[in-house]
Design an enzyme around this catalytic site. Structure first.
Site, PDB file in Angstrom:
ATOM      1  N   GLU A 103       8.793  28.799  48.374  1.00  0.00           N
ATOM      2  CA  GLU A 103       9.832  29.221  47.769  1.00  0.00           C
ATOM      3  C   GLU A 103      10.799  28.327  47.091  1.00  0.00           C
ATOM      4  O   GLU A 103      11.089  27.110  47.789  1.00  0.00           O
ATOM      5  CB  GLU A 103      10.819  30.042  49.116  1.00  0.00           C
ATOM      6  CG  GLU A 103      12.040  30.547  48.574  1.00  0.00           C
ATOM      7  CD  GLU A 103      12.659  31.256  49.662  1.00  0.00           C
ATOM      8  OE1 GLU A 103      13.575  32.176  49.460  1.00  0.00           O
ATOM      9  OE2 GLU A 103      12.483  31.127  50.818  1.00  0.00           O
TER      10      GLU A 103
ATOM     11  N   LYS B 242      13.506  38.943  45.796  1.00  0.00           N
ATOM     12  CA  LYS B 242      13.952  38.812  47.170  1.00  0.00           C
ATOM     13  C   LYS B 242      14.801  39.775  47.528  1.00  0.00           C
ATOM     14  O   LYS B 242      15.915  39.720  46.992  1.00  0.00           O
ATOM     15  CB  LYS B 242      14.190  37.295  47.567  1.00  0.00           C
ATOM     16  CG  LYS B 242      14.423  37.308  48.992  1.00  0.00           C
ATOM     17  CD  LYS B 242      14.747  35.742  49.292  1.00  0.00           C
ATOM     18  CE  LYS B 242      14.362  35.493  51.000  1.00  0.00           C
ATOM     19  NZ  LYS B 242      14.816  33.821  51.012  1.00  0.00           N
TER      20      LYS B 242
ATOM     21  N   CYS C  62       9.862  34.795  51.807  1.00  0.00           N
ATOM     22  CA  CYS C  62      10.431  34.247  52.828  1.00  0.00           C
ATOM     23  C   CYS C  62      10.600  35.656  53.821  1.00  0.00           C
ATOM     24  O   CYS C  62       9.959  36.277  54.450  1.00  0.00           O
ATOM     25  CB  CYS C  62      11.463  33.299  52.288  1.00  0.00           C
ATOM     26  SG  CYS C  62      11.900  32.315  53.976  1.00  0.00           S
TER      27      CYS C  62
END
Length: 282
Positions: free
Chosen positions: A42, A126, A160
């Site tokens: 990331e 995200k 993540c």
């Protein structure tokens, strides 16, 4: 089957040139080993430091960074997943007036999948931001993970913290994903995420999950390492320790089909029932 490579490395915050050299070295080694895809952590090209990125990173430099990453994929003839900030877009026309004048106040954390010719084939922003710094520096997205055919494998992405929510992984799986690619920036002390949770997500949604983490120290963060690749039966296909490394694992569709045929979790879901439970119905 496809040979997948996963980069675990230490990035230098705001030293894009150094980070791209690390990615290029990994791409070269992965391609020489016969890998069809390199997954990187990331925000690796710029380093993971949300507040510093918000304060110091000029959005106008991002297109050039993306082109340099595309060039790496082209020159080494390998698919590449990278993660960078990107200016957020309104989720609907109603939100147009709410977009901030400073692009850095409206950034998403994104992941991009390039093919071996350097062409962009999939993007994802995200949805679940983690911690105070991310919430200050970025905007949470809303779009579900999309799925594309990559080297014969139905492929999707999360980032993540997203993968820690079973609903996010299941959203990819019910759209047909057989391989889930997850750039991450996981701090030390959360060992159960790669050691337990990633394998559970792979098992319960019956798909391959590749999870690429940073290692070492960046800005105020100490990273766990611990990158993993898990199979659709929850098996461990590859795992890293704390140090920088390049992992390899074979992933494919046959094991996904076998897992889904043996235990039909996806076919036997009852989403209308779960929805009623969640909203207090009987």
């Amino acid at each position: 089957m496809m040979l997948l490579s996963v980069l675990q490395a230490n990035a230098s915050v705001m030293d894009v040139a150094a980070n791209l050299r690390t990615i290029e070295d990994a791409a070269q080694r992965a391609a020489q080993a016969g890998a069809g895809l390199l997954l990187t952590p990331e925000l690796f090209p710029v380093g993971y430091a949300p507040l510093r990125l918000h304060a110091e990173l000029d959005p106008s430099t991002l297109p050039a960074i993306r082109e340099r990453l595309a060039d790496i994929a082209r020159r080494h003839s390998i698919g590449l997943v990278y993660s960078l900030p990107a200016v957020s877009r309104p989720e609907s026309a109603h939100d147009d007036d709410a977009q901030p004048a400073d692009a850095r106040n409206g950034w998403h954390i994104t992941a991009t999948l390039l093919d071996a010719a350097g062409a962009e084939v999939l993007t994802y922003a995200k949805v679940h931001l983690f911690g105070a710094e991310e919430h200050k520096a970025f905007v949470a997205a809303q779009e579900p993970p999309a799925v594309v055919d990559f080297n014969g494998i139905r492929t999707s992405m999360l980032i993540c913290y997203d993968v820690e929510f079973p609903e996010a992984v299941r959203a990819a799986a019910i759209r047909g994903a057989e391989l889930l690619l997850v750039p991450t920036a996981l701090s030390a002390g959360f060992d159960n995420v790669p050691q337990v949770l990633i394998r559970a997500r792979a098992l319960e949604s019956q798909l391959n999950v590749a999870y690429a983490n940073h290692s070492g120290h960046e800005d105020i963060y100490n990273f766990l390492g611990g990158s993993v690749v898990a199979g659709p039966d929850g098996s461990l296909l590859a795992a890293a320790g704390e140090s920088p490394t390049l992992l390899f694992a074979e992933v494919g569709t046959d094991t996904v089909k076998a897992a889904r045929d043996e235990v039909p979790y996806l076919r036997e879901r009852r989403p209308e029932l779960y929805d009623r439970w969640e909203h207090g119905g009987s």
